[in-house]
Design a protein around this motif. Structure first.
Motif, PDB file in Angstrom:
ATOM      1  N   ASP A  25       0.946  -1.352  -0.067  1.00 14.78           N
ATOM      2  CA  ASP A  25      -0.177  -0.105  -0.026  1.00 14.78           C
ATOM      3  C   ASP A  25       0.913   1.225   0.007  1.00 14.78           C
ATOM      4  OD1 ASP A  25      -2.038   1.678   0.174  1.00 14.78           O
ATOM      5  OD2 ASP A  25      -2.346   1.664   2.443  1.00 14.78           O
ATOM      6  N   PHE A  26       0.780   1.816  -1.050  1.00 15.30           N
ATOM      7  CA  PHE A  26       1.898   2.979  -1.168  1.00 15.30           C
ATOM      8  C   PHE A  26       1.014   4.358  -0.823  1.00 15.30           C
ATOM      9  CE2 PHE A  26       4.170   0.468  -3.981  1.00 15.30           C
ATOM     10  CZ  PHE A  26       5.427   0.590  -3.819  1.00 15.30           C
ATOM     11  N   ASN A  27       1.491   5.452  -0.339  1.00 14.70           N
ATOM     12  CA  ASN A  27       0.853   6.563  -0.013  1.00 14.70           C
ATOM     13  C   ASN A  27       1.816   7.782  -0.510  1.00 14.70           C
ATOM     14  OD1 ASN A  27      -1.483   5.741   1.621  1.00 14.70           O
ATOM     15  ND2 ASN A  27       0.354   4.604   2.677  1.00 14.70           N
ATOM     16  N   LEU A  28       0.934   8.795  -0.813  1.00 17.09           N
ATOM     17  CA  LEU A  28       1.606  10.059  -1.282  1.00 17.09           C
ATOM     18  C   LEU A  28       2.219  10.973  -0.026  1.00 17.09           C
ATOM     19  CD1 LEU A  28      -0.670  11.234  -4.135  1.00 17.09           C
ATOM     20  CD2 LEU A  28       1.643  10.463  -4.126  1.00 17.09           C
ATOM     21  N   ILE A  33       6.651   9.319  -2.501  1.00 12.30           N
ATOM     22  CA  ILE A  33       5.861   8.044  -2.330  1.00 12.30           C
ATOM     23  C   ILE A  33       6.493   7.140  -1.158  1.00 12.30           C
ATOM     24  CG2 ILE A  33       4.681   5.950  -3.273  1.00 12.30           C
ATOM     25  CD1 ILE A  33       4.631   7.453  -5.832  1.00 12.30           C
ATOM     26  N   LYS A  34       5.484   6.951  -0.325  1.00  9.80           N
ATOM     27  CA  LYS A  34       5.986   6.192   1.010  1.00  9.80           C
ATOM     28  C   LYS A  34       5.115   4.608   0.905  1.00  9.80           C
ATOM     29  CE  LYS A  34       4.849   8.203   4.664  1.00  9.80           C
ATOM     30  NZ  LYS A  34       4.433   8.991   5.910  1.00  9.80           N
ATOM     31  N   CYS A  35       5.689   3.681   1.672  1.00  7.57           N
ATOM     32  CA  CYS A  35       5.192   2.595   2.048  1.00  7.57           C
ATOM     33  C   CYS A  35       5.909   2.135   3.139  1.00  7.57           C
ATOM     34  CB  CYS A  35       5.288   1.599   0.991  1.00  7.57           C
ATOM     35  SG  CYS A  35       7.008   0.807   0.463  1.00  7.57           S
ATOM     36  N   LEU A  78      -0.943   2.411  -5.518  1.00  8.79           N
ATOM     37  CA  LEU A  78      -1.257   3.701  -5.182  1.00  8.79           C
ATOM     38  C   LEU A  78      -2.649   4.299  -5.771  1.00  8.79           C
ATOM     39  CD1 LEU A  78      -0.067   6.586  -3.937  1.00  8.79           C
ATOM     40  CD2 LEU A  78       0.863   6.943  -6.292  1.00  8.79           C
ATOM     41  N   THR A  80      -4.924   7.699  -5.596  1.00 11.97           N
ATOM     42  CA  THR A  80      -4.948   9.070  -5.499  1.00 11.97           C
ATOM     43  C   THR A  80      -6.388   9.722  -5.875  1.00 11.97           C
ATOM     44  OG1 THR A  80      -4.272   9.736  -7.629  1.00 11.97           O
ATOM     45  CG2 THR A  80      -2.491   9.397  -6.067  1.00 11.97           C
ATOM     46  N   ASN A  85      -6.180  16.774  -2.529  1.00 10.84           N
ATOM     47  CA  ASN A  85      -5.153  15.774  -2.185  1.00 10.84           C
ATOM     48  C   ASN A  85      -3.901  16.290  -2.995  1.00 10.84           C
ATOM     49  OD1 ASN A  85      -7.011  14.577  -0.545  1.00 10.84           O
ATOM     50  ND2 ASN A  85      -7.299  13.010  -2.142  1.00 10.84           N
TER      51      ASN A  85
END
Length: 99
Positions: A25-28, A33-35, A78, A80, A85
């Protein structure tokens, strides 16, 4: 790029992508981009597939699902939204996402 809709809903796209090995699950964040504890710049990932969904009557229903892979081989998803956002996301990251 012409949008192609392979799945009826965002949930369908996520479920099928997970079955295909896109399990992270990647996040902005502002400029990456974080995981979990890892963070990736725009150059450290590749977009393999994109699914865009537009709400029929509510712009809040609009989303884009990305199947991405990091240079380390981490495959994930990801998701979005639009509008608020995207305000804090770097221009470089937005350019990569909107190839």
């Amino acid at each position: 790029m012409k949008s192609t809709f392979h799945y009826a809903t965002v949930t369908d796209a996520i479920n099928i992508l997970k079955q295909q090995g896109f399990t992270t699950d990647f996040n902005l964040a502002e400029n990456h981009i974080k995981c979990d504890a890892a963070a990736y710049s725009a150059e450290e990932f590749e977009i393999l597939d994109v699914y865009r969904y537009e709400g029929n009557s509510d712009p809040a229903d609009e989303a884009t699902v990305y199947a991405i892979v990091s240079t380390e081989g981490v495959k994930g998803i990801l998701v979005t939204g639009y509008g608020d956002n995207s305000d804090s996301i770097s221009a470089q990251l937005l350019a990569k996402l909107h190839y």
